[in-house]
Design a protein around this motif. Structure first.
Motif, PDB file in Angstrom:
ATOM      1  N   PRO A   1       0.769  -1.306  -0.095  1.00 58.53           N
ATOM      2  CA  PRO A   1       0.088  -0.027  -0.047  1.00 58.53           C
ATOM      3  C   PRO A   1       0.884   1.203   0.058  1.00 58.53           C
ATOM      4  O   PRO A   1       1.857   1.172   0.511  1.00 58.53           O
TER       5      PRO A   1
ATOM      6  N   ASP B   1      -3.995   1.985  -2.486  1.00 62.96           N
ATOM      7  CA  ASP B   1      -4.197   2.181  -1.005  1.00 62.96           C
ATOM      8  C   ASP B   1      -5.472   1.689  -0.914  1.00 62.96           C
ATOM      9  O   ASP B   1      -6.261   2.287  -1.742  1.00 62.96           O
TER      10      ASP B   1
ATOM     11  N   CYS C   1       6.456  -3.706  -1.469  1.00 62.98           N
ATOM     12  CA  CYS C   1       5.357  -3.909  -0.344  1.00 62.98           C
ATOM     13  C   CYS C   1       5.926  -4.207   1.168  1.00 62.98           C
ATOM     14  O   CYS C   1       6.174  -5.261   1.324  1.00 62.98           O
TER      15      CYS C   1
ATOM     16  N   LEU D   1       3.332  -4.467   5.494  1.00 64.79           N
ATOM     17  CA  LEU D   1       1.907  -4.874   5.544  1.00 64.79           C
ATOM     18  C   LEU D   1       1.451  -6.167   5.984  1.00 64.79           C
ATOM     19  O   LEU D   1       0.751  -6.595   6.895  1.00 64.79           O
TER      20      LEU D   1
ATOM     21  N   VAL E   1      -0.664  -0.683   7.781  1.00 64.09           N
ATOM     22  CA  VAL E   1      -1.486  -1.307   6.825  1.00 64.09           C
ATOM     23  C   VAL E   1      -2.239  -0.352   6.084  1.00 64.09           C
ATOM     24  O   VAL E   1      -2.327   0.800   6.342  1.00 64.09           O
ATOM     25  N   PRO E   2      -2.347  -0.787   4.954  1.00 61.51           N
ATOM     26  CA  PRO E   2      -2.364  -0.318   3.675  1.00 61.51           C
ATOM     27  C   PRO E   2      -1.254   0.778   3.554  1.00 61.51           C
ATOM     28  O   PRO E   2      -2.205   2.105   3.327  1.00 61.51           O
ATOM     29  N   SER E   3      -0.227   0.487   3.752  1.00 60.49           N
ATOM     30  CA  SER E   3       1.004   1.500   3.300  1.00 60.49           C
ATOM     31  C   SER E   3       2.198   1.016   3.474  1.00 60.49           C
ATOM     32  O   SER E   3       2.497   0.200   4.259  1.00 60.49           O
TER      33      SER E   3
END
Length: 425
Positions: free
Chosen positions: A93, A123, A196, A199, A282-284
């Motif tokens: 994300p 994201d 990635c 995550l 998370v999503p990052s």
């Protein structure tokens, strides 16, 4: 509607019930609803998005872990030298755009022409995508010692100390909302480079395997993937091999046995451990989660290199001092019984006070409970007893980073990288 299971499905996170209930309470106050069941029964897509934003609150900065961008830029240059016309890169994300913008700047600094690369950034958070598309960052996004890139690629908006990235770089990045687990993942079928990072540490084993498989499908056969330093063992277990880039935590698909999971040994003590929310992202690609309360991710502390165990009844307590007592503590932790797990660890330590693994489990349990001071004490004791304990080094580095001690975090990351490389077959 079961709000907890719905949010777990949407985010992929092993969210704690307390985390979700805090978010629900905030949204009930915002909407004026006073009955919990009525709120849950009327949840629509728009309200679910609001809940997702509350459990995914990112904080990141530009050029976080710069070795990863240097390794990726060198890989892209080699790709272009071998005849590629355009190199495709995925950031998932992407948080507020810090990671994809850092990659774009690294490529330009390496002499790569903007028309020679395209970056897709994805994201799950709509707010993150909106912030990333704006390309405006405050002082907190510039944390390194070398900030010369700010002069080259940003314009300052004035007294408010906000900086806007230049349009040429913004044009090379395509932002979009999406999830690593379902739906479209970028616009390309395959990518040369995938970021990635930080995550998978929030996923259980099954979700981790599914996410890695999906990433593998989108990565070219000879492409490069950049992971978070605590996630390398998970990738190794699922068909990837580390690349020899110091502190970049880069991997490629395992070329020894194409299509088969890698069987490379993990470092001693390198349990597949999940990081509690409040620590990374998370999503990052690289973010903090202050809104995701401690306990959002339940740690898995099974022995390194072992396959996830099938659900089973909790075994009877083993005799004190027996190694099976420590295995029992791991099972209790994995079953979401932290108090019982901690008690088993302490009983084991009463018989074997020099057990690094027992201190590691206590450290992870303290992390999950939102007690960073206790976690740091246990993890430091673990590393004292076993200096090459890869997962303990990773967790302690993340704690130091969260506490603002970037120098100590960098040192621990370097130690973790060396420990992992030394223990590969």
């Amino acid at each position: 509607m079961n709000v907890l299971s719905t949010l777990r499905r949407l985010t992929g996170m092993n969210l704690a019930r307390s985390t979700v209930e805090q978010a629900v309470k905030r949204r009930m106050q915002a909407t004026g609803e006073t009955v919990r069941k009525a709120y849950a029964d009327q949840l629509g897509e728009a309200e679910l998005r609001e809940l997702v934003e509350l459990v995914v609150v990112p904080e990141s900065w530009l050029f976080r872990d710069p070795q990863a961008f240097a390794a990726a830029a060198a890989f892209v240059r080699q790709r272009l030298a071998e005849g590629a016309k355009v190199v495709r890169i995925l950031s998932v994300p992407c948080a507020g755009g810090e990671e994809p913008y850092s990659m774009a700047m690294a490529l330009c600094d390496a002499g790569v022409k903007p028309q020679s690369f395209v970056i897709d950034a994805v994201d799950i958070s709509a707010a993150c995508i909106a912030r990333a598309e704006a390309g405006i960052f405050g002082r907190n996004a510039f944390r390194g010692q070398d900030l010369s890139f700010r002069e080259r690629y940003f314009t300052c908006s004035g007294d408010d100390e906000l900086y806007r990235i230049n349009d040429a770089l913004r044009a090379r990045i395509r932002f979009g909302r999406g999830s690593i687990l379902e739906g479209e993942l970028g616009s390309a079928r395959q990518y040369d480079v995938i970021f990635c990072r930080n995550l998978l540490i929030y996923f259980d084993e099954q979700t981790t395997a599914a996410a890695i498989e999906r990433l593998s499908e989108h990565l070219s056969s000879d492409g490069m993937i950049l992971a978070g330093y605590a996630e390398v063992p998970s990738f190794v277990r699922h068909g990837f091999s580390p690349l020899p880039h110091r502190q970049a935590f880069a991997l490629r698909k395992d070329i020894k046995r194409p299509g088969a999971p890698a069987r490379a040994a993990l470092p001693a003590g390198a349990d597949r451990t999940q990081r509690p929310a409040g620590q990374a992202a998370v999503p990052s690609g690289a973010r903090q989660h202050p809104a995701a309360a401690p306990g959002a991710a339940r740690p898995s502390v099974r022995p390194s290199g072992t396959a996830p165990a099938a659900p089973a009844a909790t075994p009877p307590m083993a005799a004190a001092g027996d190694q099976s007592l420590l295995a029992h503590a791991r099972k209790l932790a994995d079953a979401g019984k932290p108090q019982e797990a901690a008690a088993a660890c302490r009983e084991f330590l009463a018989r074997q006070p020099e057990s690094a693994d027992a201190y590691f489990i206590l450290g992870v349990l303290a992390e999950t409970a939102g007690k960073p001071g206790d976690a740091e004490t246990h993890l430091k004791r673990c590393i004292y007893l076993q200096p090459d304990h890869y997962e303990a080094l990773c967790h302690l580095a993340l704690l130091q980073e969260q506490g603002g001690n970037s120098s100590a975090a960098a040192t621990l990351k370097a130690r973790a990288a060396r420990a992992f490389q030394r223990q590969q077959p």
